[in-house]
Design a protein around this motif. Structure first.
Motif, PDB file in Angstrom:
ATOM      1  N   LYS A 182       0.828  -1.202   0.000  1.00  0.00           N
ATOM      2  CA  LYS A 182       0.000   0.000   0.000  1.00  0.00           C
ATOM      3  C   LYS A 182       0.864   1.254   0.000  1.00  0.00           C
ATOM      4  O   LYS A 182       0.602   2.212  -0.742  1.00  0.00           O
ATOM      5  N   GLU A 183       1.889   1.244   0.847  1.00  0.00           N
ATOM      6  CA  GLU A 183       2.776   2.406   0.907  1.00  0.00           C
ATOM      7  C   GLU A 183       3.483   2.615  -0.427  1.00  0.00           C
ATOM      8  O   GLU A 183       3.611   3.749  -0.904  1.00  0.00           O
ATOM      9  N   ALA A 184       3.929   1.529  -1.042  1.00  0.00           N
ATOM     10  CA  ALA A 184       4.608   1.632  -2.334  1.00  0.00           C
ATOM     11  C   ALA A 184       3.645   2.118  -3.422  1.00  0.00           C
ATOM     12  O   ALA A 184       4.010   2.938  -4.272  1.00  0.00           O
ATOM     13  N   ALA A 185       2.420   1.607  -3.389  1.00  0.00           N
ATOM     14  CA  ALA A 185       1.430   1.982  -4.407  1.00  0.00           C
ATOM     15  C   ALA A 185       1.068   3.458  -4.310  1.00  0.00           C
ATOM     16  O   ALA A 185       0.972   4.153  -5.331  1.00  0.00           O
ATOM     17  N   VAL A 186       0.849   3.941  -3.101  1.00  0.00           N
ATOM     18  CA  VAL A 186       0.513   5.364  -2.933  1.00  0.00           C
ATOM     19  C   VAL A 186       1.701   6.233  -3.329  1.00  0.00           C
ATOM     20  O   VAL A 186       1.544   7.291  -3.953  1.00  0.00           O
ATOM     21  N   LYS A 187       2.898   5.774  -2.995  1.00  0.00           N
ATOM     22  CA  LYS A 187       4.098   6.531  -3.386  1.00  0.00           C
ATOM     23  C   LYS A 187       4.196   6.601  -4.910  1.00  0.00           C
ATOM     24  O   LYS A 187       4.539   7.653  -5.477  1.00  0.00           O
ATOM     25  N   TRP A 188       3.911   5.493  -5.602  1.00  0.00           N
ATOM     26  CA  TRP A 188       3.924   5.492  -7.063  1.00  0.00           C
ATOM     27  C   TRP A 188       2.850   6.417  -7.621  1.00  0.00           C
ATOM     28  O   TRP A 188       3.109   7.216  -8.538  1.00  0.00           O
ATOM     29  N   ASN A 189       1.628   6.338  -7.112  1.00  0.00           N
ATOM     30  CA  ASN A 189       0.546   7.173  -7.623  1.00  0.00           C
ATOM     31  C   ASN A 189       0.810   8.656  -7.372  1.00  0.00           C
ATOM     32  O   ASN A 189       0.456   9.515  -8.188  1.00  0.00           O
ATOM     33  N   ASP A 190       1.439   8.935  -6.222  1.00  0.00           N
ATOM     34  CA  ASP A 190       1.868  10.306  -5.948  1.00  0.00           C
ATOM     35  C   ASP A 190       2.839  10.764  -7.032  1.00  0.00           C
ATOM     36  O   ASP A 190       2.680  11.837  -7.624  1.00  0.00           O
ATOM     37  N   PHE A 191       3.838   9.949  -7.324  1.00  0.00           N
ATOM     38  CA  PHE A 191       4.852  10.287  -8.336  1.00  0.00           C
ATOM     39  C   PHE A 191       4.252  10.388  -9.735  1.00  0.00           C
ATOM     40  O   PHE A 191       4.511  11.347 -10.473  1.00  0.00           O
ATOM     41  N   PHE A 192       3.441   9.411 -10.103  1.00  0.00           N
ATOM     42  CA  PHE A 192       2.982   9.264 -11.483  1.00  0.00           C
ATOM     43  C   PHE A 192       1.782  10.142 -11.821  1.00  0.00           C
ATOM     44  O   PHE A 192       1.644  10.613 -12.950  1.00  0.00           O
ATOM     45  N   ARG A 193       0.915  10.390 -10.834  1.00  0.00           N
ATOM     46  CA  ARG A 193      -0.354  11.042 -11.144  1.00  0.00           C
ATOM     47  C   ARG A 193      -0.566  12.407 -10.494  1.00  0.00           C
ATOM     48  O   ARG A 193      -1.216  13.262 -11.090  1.00  0.00           O
ATOM     49  N   VAL A 194      -0.043  12.622  -9.293  1.00  0.00           N
ATOM     50  CA  VAL A 194      -0.479  13.801  -8.543  1.00  0.00           C
ATOM     51  C   VAL A 194       0.625  14.812  -8.255  1.00  0.00           C
ATOM     52  O   VAL A 194       0.403  16.016  -8.393  1.00  0.00           O
ATOM     53  N   ARG A 195       1.802  14.358  -7.881  1.00  0.00           N
ATOM     54  CA  ARG A 195       2.840  15.309  -7.466  1.00  0.00           C
ATOM     55  C   ARG A 195       3.170  16.312  -8.580  1.00  0.00           C
ATOM     56  O   ARG A 195       3.513  17.474  -8.315  1.00  0.00           O
ATOM     57  N   LYS A 196       3.035  15.886  -9.822  1.00  0.00           N
ATOM     58  CA  LYS A 196       3.331  16.776 -10.946  1.00  0.00           C
ATOM     59  C   LYS A 196       2.364  17.960 -11.012  1.00  0.00           C
ATOM     60  O   LYS A 196       2.619  18.931 -11.742  1.00  0.00           O
ATOM     61  N   LEU A 197       1.282  17.887 -10.257  1.00  0.00           N
ATOM     62  CA  LEU A 197       0.314  18.982 -10.227  1.00  0.00           C
ATOM     63  C   LEU A 197       0.683  20.057  -9.221  1.00  0.00           C
ATOM     64  O   LEU A 197       0.146  21.170  -9.280  1.00  0.00           O
ATOM     65  N   VAL A 198       1.593  19.738  -8.296  1.00  0.00           N
ATOM     66  CA  VAL A 198       1.888  20.673  -7.205  1.00  0.00           C
ATOM     67  C   VAL A 198       3.371  20.997  -7.058  1.00  0.00           C
ATOM     68  O   VAL A 198       3.723  21.920  -6.317  1.00  0.00           O
ATOM     69  N   GLU A 199       4.256  20.270  -7.733  1.00  0.00           N
ATOM     70  CA  GLU A 199       5.684  20.514  -7.618  1.00  0.00           C
ATOM     71  C   GLU A 199       6.289  20.748  -9.002  1.00  0.00           C
ATOM     72  O   GLU A 199       6.088  19.954  -9.916  1.00  0.00           O
ATOM     73  N   GLU A 200       7.052  21.828  -9.132  1.00  0.00           N
ATOM     74  CA  GLU A 200       7.599  22.200 -10.434  1.00  0.00           C
ATOM     75  C   GLU A 200       8.531  21.135 -10.988  1.00  0.00           C
ATOM     76  O   GLU A 200       8.449  20.777 -12.172  1.00  0.00           O
TER      77      GLU A 200
END
Length: 456
Positions: free
Chosen positions: A331-349
């Protein structure tokens, strides 16, 4: 329906036995051998071009480099009702995958996806989500079951070349439904192609009928406290169906292929065989990667709204969820991946630029209009970060991007959404296949069927 934004039935098992659910997990011994956690992830859709898969694999390499204790294995996958039960039973689901907003709660109730509240709340932006967007990933108690992304509003897609051939100005798309109808007839009369097409099957007919009902100020369901009732039999839905009937039978501007789903209508549009259709604002990505649309022919504008104060545009999106049998480490790995792949790009340059660079390297679409997962300011900032990489025809999308934030965004019907859409499929199909269809009777019958579904 996103991707993803594609709408499909959630015909899944009402309850799953412990034996079936046990088959869904990868198991701690295999997934966490040698001190590493291995997860499988949704990578690309069936039919996507090789460049799409290559761009995902490039991002996987970047992720694995930064997270040497996690091994991400992307796979071809797409949410489909007809295959989900078998994948669930056979243990072939990825560790993490996306589902439509409307299907998340049902999966929660059937215990088919994991509670990832702890993992999501640990993210630095956890308290910055648009509340209405995050709600799509939560249960009634506020527990979180995934990361929302790919938020879209419905738009009107149109073929600029067919507009020109019909003597219409492609820089002046229709702004009212009377104009949509008139333009559709002119396109058909001048080019011989359907001026307007409508999705009608696999629950997309109900999805689109709901969209057009919203645009006219009506609703399909109403909720009062804990009670939700069907309100399908309303003047706005009747008006929509009457217009579709006129376009089909009087104007003859809808062609003869009337059983279309998300994939079918995209294929027809990309081939230059449809003048206009309504779909998610993000569909340009699929038109490029799956259907090889000519960008010069593409146009996007907002769905026209009536003067009703209740008129609004249907919005939706996807939730990146985690298999219910995933271990805590998975679960931790999956959320970390989804953060990287789908969401973090929306909030970090840095994340936004890395994502854009990787997509650009394989000539993938960058900058297709989506709606804010957080707020409009963050959305605009992210587009500034990737401005040098945007390669979609933004000048041909200004009818949408310049006006969408002035439209009232309305969530999809909250209860038994896909089942109700299925009821509405039959209504739309009847109106378009039977010139003598009784719209009033169809709506009355559909309302009764929906009420029985909602009472379950």
């Amino acid at each position: 329906m996103k991707q993803h934004r594609k709408r499909i039935a959630a015909v899944v098992a009402v309850a799953a036995s412990a034996t079936v659910l046990a088959a869904c997990g990868s198991g701690d011994d295999d997934a966490e051998a040698d001190g590493k956690v291995t997860i499988t992830v949704e990578g690309w859709r069936p039919g996507d071009e090789q460049a799409t898969a290559d761009s995902v694999k490039d991002l996987v390499k970047e992720f694995n480099k930064a997270n040497p204790d996690i091994v991400v294995e992307p796979k071809e996958w797409e949410w489909k009702a007809e295959t989900f039960p078998a994948q669930l039973a056979g243990g072939t689901l990825p560790t993490t995958f996306r589902v439509p907003f409307t299907d998340t709660l049902g999966l929660v109730q059937r215990k088919q996806i994991a509670d990832v509240t702890e993992q999501v709340e640990a993210l630095p932006y956890a308290d910055s989500f648009n509340e209405s967007v995050l709600a799509a990933a939560q249960d009634a108690d506020g527990n979180i079951y995934g990361l929302p992304s790919d938020v879209y509003g419905m738009g009107l897609h149109y073929n600029r070349q067919l507009f020109e051939e019909a003597g219409l100005d492609p820089d002046k798309p229709p702004t009212t439904w009377d104009e949509v109808q008139a333009y559709a007839k002119q396109i058909t009369d001048e080019t011989g192609q359907p001026g307007y097409a409508q999705m009608t099957k696999d629950n997309t007919g109900g999805w689109l009928l709901t969209t057009l009902t919203y645009a006219h100020g009506g609703r399909i369901e109403e909720t009062d406290g804990d009670t939700t009732k069907a309100v399908i039999d309303n003047p706005e839905t009747a008006e929509v169906l009457q217009r579709l009937h006129e376009m089909r039978w009087d104007d003859k501007s809808m062609g003869s292929n009337l059983l279309l789903d998300w994939a079918g209508i995209n294929q027809a549009f990309a081939a230059g065989k449809v003048g206009m259709y309504v779909g998610g604002s993000d569909v340009y990505n699929a038109l490029v990667t799956t259907n090889s649309v000519d960008p010069d022919t593409y146009g996007l504008t907002i769905v026209p709204l009536t003067d009703s104060p209740d008129a609004g545009i249907l919005g939706g999106g996807s939730v990146s969820v985690v298999n219910a049998k995933a271990s805590k480490a998975e679960k931790e790995a999956a959320v970390k991946w989804n953060d990287f792949f789908r969401v973090r790009k929306l909030v970090e340059e840095d994340a936004a630029v890395l994502d854009a660079k990787t997509l650009a390297a394989s000539d993938q679409p960058i900058g297709t209009p989506l709606l804010p997962v957080f707020d409009e300011e963050t959305w605009k900032q992210q587009r500034e970060w990737i401005a040098d990489y945007i390669n979609v025809p933004v000048d041909q999308m200004t009818g949408f991007t310049d006006n969408i934030f002035g439209q009232n965004l309305v969530a999809e019907p909250p209860s038994h959404t896909q089942e109700v859409y299925g009821v509405l499929d039959a209504v739309v199909q009847k109106v378009l296949s039977d010139e003598n269809a009784d719209i009033a009777e169809l709506l009355s019958t559909a309302n009764g069927e929906a009420e029985r579904i909602l009472a379950q």
